[in-house]
Motif scaffolding. Structure first.
Motif, PDB file in Angstrom:
ATOM      1  N   ASP A 164       0.853  -1.187   0.000  1.00  0.00           N
ATOM      2  CA  ASP A 164       0.000   0.000   0.000  1.00  0.00           C
ATOM      3  C   ASP A 164       0.890   1.239   0.000  1.00  0.00           C
ATOM      4  N   LEU A 165       0.954   1.902  -1.159  1.00  0.00           N
ATOM      5  CA  LEU A 165       1.848   3.056  -1.306  1.00  0.00           C
ATOM      6  C   LEU A 165       1.117   4.384  -1.103  1.00  0.00           C
ATOM      7  N   SER A 166      -0.110   4.329  -0.552  1.00  0.00           N
ATOM      8  CA  SER A 166      -0.908   5.557  -0.444  1.00  0.00           C
ATOM      9  C   SER A 166      -0.164   6.676   0.272  1.00  0.00           C
ATOM     10  N   GLY A 167       0.578   6.320   1.332  1.00  0.00           N
ATOM     11  CA  GLY A 167       1.275   7.350   2.103  1.00  0.00           C
ATOM     12  C   GLY A 167       2.549   7.833   1.426  1.00  0.00           C
ATOM     13  N   PHE A 168       2.970   7.131   0.386  1.00  0.00           N
ATOM     14  CA  PHE A 168       4.261   7.429  -0.239  1.00  0.00           C
ATOM     15  C   PHE A 168       4.128   8.154  -1.574  1.00  0.00           C
ATOM     16  N   VAL A 169       2.933   8.083  -2.203  1.00  0.00           N
ATOM     17  CA  VAL A 169       2.832   8.581  -3.587  1.00  0.00           C
ATOM     18  C   VAL A 169       3.340  10.013  -3.751  1.00  0.00           C
ATOM     19  N   ARG A 170       3.038  10.885  -2.776  1.00  0.00           N
ATOM     20  CA  ARG A 170       3.443  12.287  -2.931  1.00  0.00           C
ATOM     21  C   ARG A 170       4.966  12.429  -2.951  1.00  0.00           C
ATOM     22  N   LEU A 171       5.650  11.503  -2.298  1.00  0.00           N
ATOM     23  CA  LEU A 171       7.101  11.628  -2.157  1.00  0.00           C
ATOM     24  C   LEU A 171       7.863  10.974  -3.310  1.00  0.00           C
ATOM     25  N   HIS A 172       7.159  10.216  -4.141  1.00  0.00           N
ATOM     26  CA  HIS A 172       7.829   9.407  -5.156  1.00  0.00           C
ATOM     27  C   HIS A 172       8.602  10.281  -6.149  1.00  0.00           C
ATOM     28  N   PRO A 173       9.926  10.058  -6.268  1.00  0.00           N
ATOM     29  CA  PRO A 173      10.737  10.920  -7.142  1.00  0.00           C
ATOM     30  C   PRO A 173      10.298  10.881  -8.606  1.00  0.00           C
ATOM     31  N   GLY A 174       9.766   9.728  -9.052  1.00  0.00           N
ATOM     32  CA  GLY A 174       9.302   9.642 -10.439  1.00  0.00           C
ATOM     33  C   GLY A 174       7.984  10.355 -10.661  1.00  0.00           C
ATOM     34  N   GLY A 175       7.412  10.894  -9.584  1.00  0.00           N
ATOM     35  CA  GLY A 175       6.163  11.636  -9.713  1.00  0.00           C
ATOM     36  C   GLY A 175       4.984  10.823  -9.202  1.00  0.00           C
ATOM     37  N   GLU A 176       4.020  11.544  -8.653  1.00  0.00           N
ATOM     38  CA  GLU A 176       2.834  10.924  -8.069  1.00  0.00           C
ATOM     39  C   GLU A 176       1.984  10.263  -9.150  1.00  0.00           C
ATOM     40  N   GLN A 177       1.800  10.957 -10.286  1.00  0.00           N
ATOM     41  CA  GLN A 177       0.902  10.449 -11.335  1.00  0.00           C
ATOM     42  C   GLN A 177       1.375   9.093 -11.839  1.00  0.00           C
ATOM     43  N   LEU A 178       2.681   8.980 -12.010  1.00  0.00           N
ATOM     44  CA  LEU A 178       3.269   7.738 -12.510  1.00  0.00           C
ATOM     45  C   LEU A 178       2.864   6.561 -11.618  1.00  0.00           C
ATOM     46  N   LEU A 179       2.946   6.766 -10.307  1.00  0.00           N
ATOM     47  CA  LEU A 179       2.596   5.692  -9.376  1.00  0.00           C
ATOM     48  C   LEU A 179       1.096   5.433  -9.380  1.00  0.00           C
ATOM     49  N   ARG A 180       0.303   6.519  -9.395  1.00  0.00           N
ATOM     50  CA  ARG A 180      -1.159   6.342  -9.353  1.00  0.00           C
ATOM     51  C   ARG A 180      -1.643   5.567 -10.574  1.00  0.00           C
TER      52      ARG A 180
END
Length: 387
Positions: free
Chosen positions: A34-50
């Motif tokens: 569950d990456l919900s708490g991490f998406v904002r911090l993701h260096p590749g960008g939030e959209q990419l993870l979502r």
């Protein structure tokens, strides 16, 4: 410690329902995170993870565009929540389009019973409770860390460079602890008025027209410094700060403390090790003003000795402004989500690589400029063409 509960198993329907509610669950083979708490911090960008919510990311971890480091894979384990039910590994196709569309238009995808079930699951998703196995860690996270790290000896260097997503407690004393933490805006509130006031002092002093360069050696050939030189002297100060930022980060913060020296290890952890151990602890990303003022005072004194007073002050105030910009940028590089393709997006990816993979290079933070002449540039990633 007590035996951990066996991993929960999730059905595809449940994963779908959770993603529909905005969670960012991803699979790595059968394991679910569950990456919900991490998406904002993701260096590749939030959209990419979502966009990858509900999909298997095992291939994506190898890139292109980015091959994830061992530390990144260890980091991922902090968000492990359970396994997919056997035979359910393939979360149905709809998921692969990601969750940018509204689920209201797909009522048949959202099974009410499943949504209720997922609402009852205890909130085990809080990333700060997820540990890299606290029982096996070399320190006791229930106690203040500052006095423990010195005992790690030769294990310290490897330990401190394996980042975790959890807040750090340094001191027993609540007063000392609160002094060691700083919200980002405190730096702004404390130092911006100082920059504005000293800029005004410098400019008005230069405007009186008595400032001359080299007057201590010779009165005949001394050069007058006019008030309209102020912006250039100020910019020189900012430029000198960028060099100082590089040198301090590389040679002070990244000095490798001798394994046998308890006090130097402790000092290293206090200065910079804590930030590498927990790079997203938001209260430990900028410099506390009290210790900062000692360092700033030292450089002020140095410039006053080297340059005629107003000149020294003008260079100093430019440097101080550079410092404020650097600290704000450093916070943003950890906590912001810059748009893909922007200067800050590139810097964020660069700085996070310094944390996770290239800890002996990439020392420039507000600019990569000095990494070039010093030969510490983090190399661009290349991918071999597949046959």
């Amino acid at each position: 410690g007590a035996m951990a509960a066996p991993p929960r198993s999730f059905s595809a329907a449940e994963v779908r329902a959770r993603c529909a509610q905005g969670s960012c669950l991803v699979l790595c083979r059968r394991r679910l995170y569950d990456l919900s708490g991490f998406v904002r911090l993701h260096p590749g960008g939030e959209q990419l993870l979502r966009r990858r919510a509900g999909t298997d990311v095992s291939a994506a971890l190898d890139g292109p565009p980015h091959r994830h480091s061992a530390n990144a894979r260890r980091w991922l384990e902090q968000y492990y929540v359970g396994e997919m039910e056997p035979g359910d590994e393939q979360v149905p196709r709809e998921l692969h389009r990601g969750f940018s569309f509204s689920f209201q238009s797909f009522p048949e995808l959202v099974d009410e019973k499943v949504v209720d079930a997922s609402a009852q699951i205890p909130k085990q998703m809080d990333p700060h409770c997820k540990t890299v196995d606290a029982e096996k860690d070399l320190v006791d996270w229930q106690k203040p860390l500052l006095w423990q790290v010195g005992y790690l000896g030769e294990k310290y260097d490897e330990w401190v460079h394996q980042p975790v997503d959890r807040p750090i407690r340094l001191f027993h004393s609540d007063i000392l602890e609160s002094l060691s933490k700083t919200a980002w805006y405190v730096v702004f509130i404390v130092w911006v008025p100082v920059v504005l006031y000293l800029s005004w002092v410098s400019y008005t002093s230069l405007a009186q027209g008595n400032t001359r360069l080299f007057s201590s050696f010779t009165t005949e050939y001394s050069i007058p410094v006019h008030k309209y030189y102020f912006p250039f002297i100020f910019l020189l100060g900012m430029f000198l700060w960028s060099l100082l930022e590089y040198l301090i980060h590389r040679f002070v913060f990244h000095m490798k403390p001798p394994a046998s020296n308890y006090y130097l290890i402790t000092l290293h952890f206090l200065l910079h090790g804590q930030h590498h151990k927990s790079p997203f602890d938001s209260s430990r990303l900028v410099f506390p003003p009290v210790p900062a003022s000692l360092v700033i005072g030292f450089f002020y004194g140095l410039l006053q000795l080297m340059l005629p007073e107003v000149l020294g002050l003008s260079v100093f105030v430019g440097g101080l402004c550079g410092y404020v910009i650097y600290d704000m940028m450093h916070y943003y590089l950890h906590y912001g989500s810059p748009k893909k393709g922007t200067y800050l997006y590139g810097l964020k990816a660069y700085h996070v690589k310094h944390h996770f993979e290239h800890q002996k290079s990439g020392f420039g933070i507000s600019t990569r400029f000095w990494d070039h002449p010093f030969g510490t540039l983090i190399p661009e990633e290349t991918f071999e063409k597949e046959d």
